[in-house]
Design an enzyme around this catalytic site. Structure first.
Site, PDB file in Angstrom:
ATOM      1  CD  GLU A  64     -24.133   2.804 -15.149  1.00 13.25           C
ATOM      2  OE1 GLU A  64     -25.242   1.895 -14.706  1.00 13.25           O
ATOM      3  OE2 GLU A  64     -24.249   3.472 -16.290  1.00 13.25           O
ATOM      4  CG  ASP A  75     -31.297  -4.182 -12.287  1.00  7.79           C
ATOM      5  OD1 ASP A  75     -30.577  -3.465 -13.475  1.00  7.79           O
ATOM      6  OD2 ASP A  75     -30.943  -3.730 -11.532  1.00  7.79           O
ATOM      7  CE1 TYR A 189     -29.386   2.696 -19.537  1.00  9.99           C
ATOM      8  CE2 TYR A 189     -28.012   3.606 -17.854  1.00  9.99           C
ATOM      9  CZ  TYR A 189     -28.431   2.684 -18.153  1.00  9.99           C
ATOM     10  OH  TYR A 189     -28.153   1.429 -18.215  1.00  9.99           O
TER      11      TYR A 189
END
Lengths: 283, 400
Positions: A64, A75, A189
């Site tokens: 990725e 994040d 995911y």
């Protein structure tokens, strides 16, 4: 239909997406996959290219590339800092597509872009889909694009054979998991915990039950990410899914050894190698 | 009377035409679904409405006056000017209408911890106030830079029992505080209520905050009908995220009334140092919604600038984007110096120190009113009081 020229489109010579090919190979070999994340352009496109090749050699099955964004709300601190460094260095989405295009002359490892939605939207969905496919991108991961909002992009990506990888979370209801599972292409995911990216200790509570629920909702492979940093954790997680995603732990090394590229490549390769070894021991 | 007069928009997914929606991580989607359901139930429950109205009246001090600004009207020599006095609310701004509504909803949902983002500290103070009153744990995310600039509001929040969490990521202002609030929410989603401060963010926030704030317009409409026996010709309000303007605009959407939102042109649009999202931005996605956005050619969000910390935000609520594109509302921008002049004008003619945010609305009225007829009526929303801005203004003007 795009030409099935090797190295120029996200399909191999048999017309399959590289992500599907790799997961198919892993499944037939009874092995688990390792997905390695780095932020593209940190520090510079050249180093990113070297890191990709080094991680592939060390055993990463898919890679990725993070597209830096000014407001990375999903994040944690490590990837936030990497994004800021990369942006300060002038990284752009167009530049990253150029990087992928040049990498395609050197590797056929599946490459996915992990990006927030705005840079893609701003690029233009149709032109982005065409450019990503032409560059050799195999999949997209967009944390702020839930299934409810993904139809316009899916409509553009689908004809280009680039997968849009959906997320499943421990908080996802059965109805949502069903929808996610049905729409999934490439893999799902699975977010191991409620939170942002970043290394954590141990195994999140309830992970087994969550992965069982996810498994029941899709025929696609399951990759687990968020919070996984050590080989020990990776080995435990690999028992629950088909692949393990490691990001912040690798990006930390990139940050730590920013001044010494040889050291950086060596350390990153060593970590990727040990992660790969750990998950390979899983039955 | 129900909480809102409009139910057509948004659609079930939170879209106002092309704008709005829910652009958040999957982890938060179930929480937004839960919130949408809880709000929809509350909205249909007369007991919730009654409780909201009770506190608006007895705690906030509503209705806020609609005051005929006689001296300002004479001074500008045009339309008759009325001021909607949100500055007279408890805590000194319109923000508490929303925090009260959402705190009642959080209580109803059984959430004991609320989090909020704040820039200048006005929403943070309002959130801390309602959290104190309802005995909830409260954490307010605030950029380190804003903490330095708005010391007084930081003390106020702490006195109210809230934890002020310094945000050190990004440029350390409101945008980063909002990112950090989202990160906290995604981590603690199971027990935490995100008390968002404006008509932005993912659905249902733009709708819900609009509904709670629409008390401003509902009151203003009834008050003007009572005082003048007619509707206004035009309404002017400042736009940062856009909650005070949406609150006063919305109940007038079906009336023949000009709606004008005033953004912050900062040092001038051409300088790039501004916060005029609708005037100079492009469509994009930030903090959960598709709307106009200040961004660079690569889709990176750029920092906004305004003398007014409450307008200093690169995004705007999605319904404003819809009203702009549909032509129902007009959006203009005034500079820092125009706002400063208007601040002084209102202070001296009416004895009212407006917040620097609200001074932007006054500044545009100063331009517009002289060209209007004396039998026309304008309402300016004075969204907050200017006491918080006195130290900064004193420094700029060199007042001894």
């Amino acid at each position: 239909m795009l030409p099935a020229e090797p190295g120029m489109t996200p399909v191999d010579s048999a017309g399959c997406n590289r992500i599907d090919v790799v997961f198919d190979r892993l499944r037939r070999g009874g092995r688990k996959g390792l997905i390695a994340y780095i932020t593209a352009g940190d520090p510079g496109y050249d180093t990113t290219a070297e890191l990709v090749l080094a991680m592939e050699r060390a055993g990463a099955d898919l890679i990725e590339l993070g597209v830096p964004f000014s407001d990375p709300m999903a994040d944690g601190p490590v990837i936030q800092r990497a994004s800021l460094r990369s942006l300060a260095g002038g990284t752009t989405l167009a530049g990253i597509l150029g990087l992928v295009r040049s990498l395609r002359e050197r590797t056929s490892v599946p490459l996915l872009l992990m990006t927030y939605y705005n840079p893609v939207l701003h690029y233009g969905l149709a032109s982005f889909a065409a450019a990503a496919a032409a560059a050799g991108v195999d999949g997209l991961i967009i944390p702020d694009l839930p299934v409810e909002e993904s139809a316009p992009l899916l409509a553009e990506m689908h004809p280009c054979h680039v997968h849009l990888i959906p997320f499943a979370a421990p908080t996802s209801t059965p109805q949502r998991l069903d929808r996610i599972g049905r729409l999934a292409g490439g893999f799902v995911y699975c977010v191991s915990l409620t939170g942002v990216t970043g290394a954590r200790e141990g195994l999140p509570p309830g992970i087994e039950e969550f992965m069982e629920r996810a498994r029941a909702c899709t025929t696609q492979p399951l990759a687990i990410g968020f919070g996984i940093s050590s080989p020990g954790q990776a080995a435990l997680m690999a028992q629950l899914g088909d692949a393990v995603i490691v990001g912040s732990a690798i990006v930390s090394l990139v940050e730590q050894y920013a001044a010494d590229r040889e050291q950086m490549l060596e350390r990153v390769a060593a970590l990727v190698g040990s992660l790969k070894q750990a998950i390979s021991r899983v039955d | 009377m129900s909480l809102t007069t409009k139910i057509e928009l948004p659609d079930a997914g939170g879209h106002f035409g092309a704008f709005g929606g829910q652009f958040v991580p999957e982890t938060l989607m179930p929480a937004l679904d839960e919130l949408t359901r809880a709000y929809s139930e509350a909205r249909q429950d007369p007991a919730f409405d009654e409780e909201f109205r009770y506190y608006l009246k007895h705690y906030v001090g509503r209705p806020s006056p609609l005051y005929f600004a006689e001296r300002l009207t004479r001074r500008l020599g045009g339309a008759r000017i009325y001021l909607k006095r949100e500055d007279l609310n408890h805590t000194g701004a319109h923000k508490i209408n929303n925090t009260l509504g959402q705190a009642l909803l959080a209580k109803r949902m059984g959430k004991r911890r609320v989090i909020a983002e704040t820039g200048a500290g006005q929403h943070g103070v309002a959130a801390a106030t309602t959290a104190a009153m309802f005995d909830m744990e409260c954490a307010v995310f605030m950029g380190e830079e804003d903490i330095r600039r708005q010391e007084l509001n930081v003390f106020r929040m702490r006195l109210l029992g809230a934890e002020v969490v310094p945000v050190t990521s990004g440029n350390r202002t409101l945008k980063d505080a909002m990112n950090e609030a989202m990160r906290d929410w995604v981590t603690n989603v199971r027990n935490t209520y995100y008390l968002l401060g404006t008509v932005g963010g993912p659905h249902p926030y733009p709708m819900m905050v609009r509904d709670f704030q629409s008390v401003i317009g509902v009151e203003a409409r009834a008050q003007l009908l009572e005082q003048e026996g007619r509707l206004p010709d035009c309404i002017v309000a400042c736009v940062g995220g856009g909650s005070n303007s949406m609150g006063i605009f919305h109940p007038f959407l079906d009336d023949p009334v000009r709606l004008i939102g005033v953004e912050a042109a900062g040092q001038g649009i051409a300088t790039g140092q501004h916060a005029a999202t609708l005037t100079a931005g492009q469509v994009g996605v930030l903090h959960g919604a598709l709307s106009y956005l200040l961004q660079d050619p690569h889709g990176q969000v750029v920092e906004a600038y305004s003398i007014s910390a409450g307008l200093d935000y690169p995004g705007v609520g999605p319904e404003h984007s819809y009203l702009k594109d549909s032509g129902r509302a007009e959006y203009v921008a005034v500079t820092d110096s125009e706002a400063l002049e208007a601040f002084q004008l209102l202070s001296r003619t009416e004895g009212i120190l407006p917040a620097l945010e609200s001074a932007h609305a006054v500044a545009y009225a100063v331009k517009l009113v002289p060209g209007m007829d004396s039998d026309q009526i304008m309402i300016i929303n004075i969204s907050g009081r200017g006491d918080k801005d006195v130290p900064a203004i004193t420094q700029i003007l060199g007042v001894k």
